[in-house]
Write a protein that holds these residues in place. Sequence first.
Motif, short mmCIF file in Angstrom:
data_model
loop_
_atom_site.label_atom_id
_atom_site.label_comp_id
_atom_site.label_asym_id
_atom_site.label_seq_id
_atom_site.Cartn_x
_atom_site.Cartn_y
_atom_site.Cartn_z
N LYS A 125 0.85 -1.19 0.00
CA LYS A 125 0.00 0.00 0.00
C LYS A 125 0.88 1.24 0.00
CE LYS A 125 -0.59 -0.20 5.00
NZ LYS A 125 -1.49 -0.38 6.10
N VAL A 126 0.30 2.30 -0.49
CA VAL A 126 0.96 3.60 -0.49
C VAL A 126 0.08 4.56 0.30
CG1 VAL A 126 -0.02 4.21 -2.77
CG2 VAL A 126 1.93 5.49 -1.88
N GLU A 127 0.70 5.30 1.22
CA GLU A 127 -0.01 6.34 1.97
C GLU A 127 0.55 7.67 1.48
OE1 GLU A 127 -1.13 7.81 6.47
OE2 GLU A 127 0.68 6.62 6.19
N PHE A 128 -0.34 8.61 1.21
CA PHE A 128 0.09 9.90 0.69
C PHE A 128 -0.91 10.98 1.08
CE2 PHE A 128 -2.84 8.13 -2.30
CZ PHE A 128 -3.53 9.19 -2.85
N MET A 129 -0.46 12.22 0.94
CA MET A 129 -1.31 13.39 1.21
C MET A 129 -1.21 14.30 0.00
SD MET A 129 -1.03 15.82 4.51
CE MET A 129 -1.83 17.38 4.63
N VAL A 130 -2.33 14.87 -0.40
CA VAL A 130 -2.37 15.74 -1.58
C VAL A 130 -2.91 17.11 -1.18
CG1 VAL A 130 -4.63 14.84 -2.30
CG2 VAL A 130 -3.16 15.90 -3.97
N CYS A 131 -2.28 18.15 -1.70
CA CYS A 131 -2.68 19.52 -1.39
C CYS A 131 -2.67 20.37 -2.66
CB CYS A 131 -1.72 20.18 -0.39
SG CYS A 131 -1.64 19.39 1.22
N ASN A 132 -3.38 21.48 -2.59
CA ASN A 132 -3.25 22.53 -3.60
C ASN A 132 -3.01 23.83 -2.86
OD1 ASN A 132 -5.80 23.46 -2.77
ND2 ASN A 132 -6.86 22.62 -4.53
N ASP A 133 -3.15 24.97 -3.53
CA ASP A 133 -2.86 26.24 -2.86
C ASP A 133 -3.97 26.70 -1.92
OD1 ASP A 133 -4.65 26.81 -4.89
OD2 ASP A 133 -3.63 28.62 -5.55
N LYS A 134 -5.09 25.94 -1.88
CA LYS A 134 -6.21 26.33 -1.02
C LYS A 134 -6.51 25.33 0.09
CE LYS A 134 -8.48 28.93 -4.62
NZ LYS A 134 -8.70 28.56 -5.99
N GLN A 135 -6.19 24.06 -0.15
CA GLN A 135 -6.59 23.02 0.82
C GLN A 135 -5.70 21.78 0.72
OE1 GLN A 135 -10.37 21.14 0.01
NE2 GLN A 135 -10.11 21.36 -2.19
N CYS A 136 -5.75 21.00 1.77
CA CYS A 136 -5.13 19.67 1.79
C CYS A 136 -6.24 18.67 2.07
CB CYS A 136 -4.08 19.58 2.89
SG CYS A 136 -2.60 20.54 2.56
N LEU A 137 -6.19 17.56 1.37
CA LEU A 137 -7.14 16.49 1.63
C LEU A 137 -6.54 15.57 2.70
CD1 LEU A 137 -8.28 15.63 -2.01
CD2 LEU A 137 -9.33 17.20 -0.37
N PRO A 138 -7.39 14.87 3.44
CA PRO A 138 -6.86 13.95 4.46
C PRO A 138 -5.95 12.90 3.82
CG PRO A 138 -9.25 14.17 4.64
CD PRO A 138 -8.85 14.86 3.38
N PRO A 139 -4.96 12.43 4.56
CA PRO A 139 -4.09 11.38 4.01
C PRO A 139 -4.92 10.18 3.56
CG PRO A 139 -3.23 12.19 6.08
CD PRO A 139 -4.59 12.80 5.92
N GLU A 140 -4.44 9.53 2.52
CA GLU A 140 -5.17 8.40 1.94
C GLU A 140 -4.23 7.21 1.78
OE1 GLU A 140 -7.74 7.48 -2.13
OE2 GLU A 140 -7.07 9.51 -1.74
N GLU A 141 -4.77 6.01 1.90
CA GLU A 141 -4.02 4.78 1.67
C GLU A 141 -4.63 4.06 0.47
OE1 GLU A 141 -3.82 2.10 4.97
OE2 GLU A 141 -2.30 3.29 6.00
N VAL A 142 -3.78 3.62 -0.44
CA VAL A 142 -4.23 2.88 -1.60
C VAL A 142 -3.47 1.56 -1.66
CG1 VAL A 142 -4.34 2.87 -4.14
CG2 VAL A 142 -4.77 4.99 -2.89
N GLU A 143 -4.19 0.46 -1.73
CA GLU A 143 -3.56 -0.85 -1.82
C GLU A 143 -3.23 -1.16 -3.28
OE1 GLU A 143 -5.93 -3.83 0.11
OE2 GLU A 143 -5.68 -2.90 2.08
N PHE A 144 -2.18 -1.97 -3.48
CA PHE A 144 -1.81 -2.34 -4.84
C PHE A 144 -1.34 -3.78 -4.88
CE2 PHE A 144 1.94 -0.17 -3.01
CZ PHE A 144 2.90 -1.17 -3.12
N SER A 145 -1.38 -4.34 -6.08
CA SER A 145 -0.85 -5.67 -6.36
C SER A 145 -0.21 -5.58 -7.74
CB SER A 145 -1.95 -6.72 -6.34
OG SER A 145 -1.41 -8.00 -6.64
N ILE A 146 1.11 -5.78 -7.79
CA ILE A 146 1.86 -5.62 -9.04
C ILE A 146 2.34 -6.99 -9.51
CG2 ILE A 146 3.80 -4.45 -10.15
CD1 ILE A 146 3.77 -2.50 -7.69
N PRO A 147 1.80 -7.47 -10.64
CA PRO A 147 2.25 -8.77 -11.13
C PRO A 147 3.67 -8.68 -11.69
CG PRO A 147 0.54 -7.86 -12.57
CD PRO A 147 0.73 -6.91 -11.45
N VAL A 148 4.49 -9.69 -11.37
CA VAL A 148 5.85 -9.79 -11.90
C VAL A 148 5.89 -11.11 -12.67
CG1 VAL A 148 8.31 -9.85 -11.36
CG2 VAL A 148 6.75 -8.55 -9.89
N LYS A 149 6.06 -11.00 -13.99
CA LYS A 149 6.03 -12.20 -14.85
C LYS A 149 7.38 -12.43 -15.48
CE LYS A 149 1.17 -11.51 -15.79
NZ LYS A 149 0.14 -11.31 -16.75
#
Length: 149
Positions: A125-149
Amino acid sequence: MKKITLVLSIVLFTIAGAFAQIEKPVTWAYVAKKTSKTEATLYIKASIDNRWHIYSQNVKSGGPVKTTFSFSPSKDFSLVGKTTEPKAIVKYEDTFKMNVSYFEDQVIFQQKIKLNKGVTAVKGKVEFMVCNDKQCLPPEEVEFSIPVK
């Protein structure tokens, strides 16, 4: 009269729903490329909407939530070193009263792995925070699965 009230209610709910959209200014994409029979590199790409930014993995404490990668343990592979990133933009942000490192538009993080098995899937998973010049959104976690063939 009842039909007019019903139509107006539907229109109002539709308009309210359009304004209540959840902002998702970052989308993630993943790919793995084998560099040998026993090694591969994971490419983790964040595409960032215009006027938004995500923070580097190298943000000092007291600032925004830094981007963090967590990989699920597996007997199929082992991590080689830490997740790398390109050179970030460094700027003073009044919100945090400090210099912060961040990325705009897109960024590709890389993680090298040693393969113990020819084919696998790297999960995490990746945890990150995103902002612009007016606001920041709450931190978010996104799960991933990367196939290696």
